[in-house]
Design a protein around this motif. Structure first.
Motif, PDB file in Angstrom:
ATOM      1  N   ASN A  89       0.800  -1.230   0.000  1.00  8.34           N
ATOM      2  CA  ASN A  89       0.000   0.000   0.000  1.00  8.34           C
ATOM      3  C   ASN A  89       0.832   1.280   0.000  1.00  8.34           C
ATOM      4  OD1 ASN A  89       0.993  -0.202   2.651  1.00  8.34           O
ATOM      5  ND2 ASN A  89      -0.782   0.862   3.466  1.00  8.34           N
ATOM      6  N   LYS A  90       2.157   1.168  -0.311  1.00  9.23           N
ATOM      7  CA  LYS A  90       2.999   2.355  -0.243  1.00  9.23           C
ATOM      8  C   LYS A  90       3.908   2.447  -1.466  1.00  9.23           C
ATOM      9  CE  LYS A  90       4.278   3.478   4.152  1.00  9.23           C
ATOM     10  NZ  LYS A  90       5.152   3.547   5.342  1.00  9.23           N
ATOM     11  N   LEU A  91       3.850   3.602  -2.161  1.00  8.69           N
ATOM     12  CA  LEU A  91       4.739   3.885  -3.285  1.00  8.69           C
ATOM     13  C   LEU A  91       5.774   4.890  -2.813  1.00  8.69           C
ATOM     14  CD1 LEU A  91       2.012   4.394  -6.038  1.00  8.69           C
ATOM     15  CD2 LEU A  91       3.353   2.334  -5.613  1.00  8.69           C
ATOM     16  N   VAL A  92       7.050   4.586  -3.034  1.00  6.30           N
ATOM     17  CA  VAL A  92       8.132   5.428  -2.522  1.00  6.30           C
ATOM     18  C   VAL A  92       9.120   5.732  -3.640  1.00  6.30           C
ATOM     19  CG1 VAL A  92       9.991   5.574  -0.814  1.00  6.30           C
ATOM     20  CG2 VAL A  92       7.908   4.318  -0.261  1.00  6.30           C
ATOM     21  N   THR A  93       9.564   6.991  -3.719  1.00  5.88           N
ATOM     22  CA  THR A  93      10.606   7.358  -4.673  1.00  5.88           C
ATOM     23  C   THR A  93      11.420   8.522  -4.124  1.00  5.88           C
ATOM     24  OG1 THR A  93      11.079   7.778  -7.009  1.00  5.88           O
ATOM     25  CG2 THR A  93       9.243   8.993  -6.065  1.00  5.88           C
ATOM     26  N   GLN A  94      12.627   8.650  -4.630  1.00  2.39           N
ATOM     27  CA  GLN A  94      13.500   9.790  -4.320  1.00  2.39           C
ATOM     28  C   GLN A  94      13.637  10.587  -5.602  1.00  2.39           C
ATOM     29  OE1 GLN A  94      15.156  10.623  -1.480  1.00  2.39           O
ATOM     30  NE2 GLN A  94      14.822   8.816  -0.234  1.00  2.39           N
TER      31      GLN A  94
END
Length: 127
Positions: A89-94
């Motif tokens: 349930n989590k989308l992460v990007t830098q």
């Protein structure tokens, strides 16, 4: 858990200082802060299509989890990113020194962007 659906912005925190830090002109920030914002997300496995409509401005981005993609940021700049999924349930990007986290909980999406000690938080509900 599928992110697919339409979400309407309910409230946001630190919009003005965050947009100022991104380099947006004051008049654009003032115009944008009170506009209705609708996000439409279509998820097909690891592929995502996200369309964000804020007033008359429409930003469309497509990406695949774990693959490099070009996306358009809130200030109109195009950047290359790799989006990762944490849990289901989590989308992460830098991106450019900022950490972006999009978290789905039930019918609520919380979008948090952190740059240094400044955090923009936007909460949207499924419509």
């Amino acid at each position: 858990m599928s992110f697919s659906g339409k979400y309407e912005l309910q409230h946001q925190e630190n919009f003005e200082p965050f947009m100022k830090a991104l380099g947006l002109p004051d008049e654009e920030i003032q115009k944008g802060k009170d506009l209705k914002s609708i996000s439409e997300i279509v998820q097909d496995g690891k592929k995502f299509k996200i369309t964000v409509t804020t007033g008359s401005k429409v930003v469309k981005n497509e990406f695949t989890i774990g693959e490099e993609s070009e996306i358009e940021m809130l200030n109109g700049e195009k950047v290359k990113v790799v989006v990762q999924m944490e849990g289901n349930n989590k989308l992460v990007t830098q991106v450019k020194g900022m950490k972006s986290v999009t978290e789905l909980n039930g019918d609520t999406i919380t979008y948090t962007m952190t740059m240094g000690d400044l955090t923009l938080k936007r909460v949207s509900k499924r419509i």
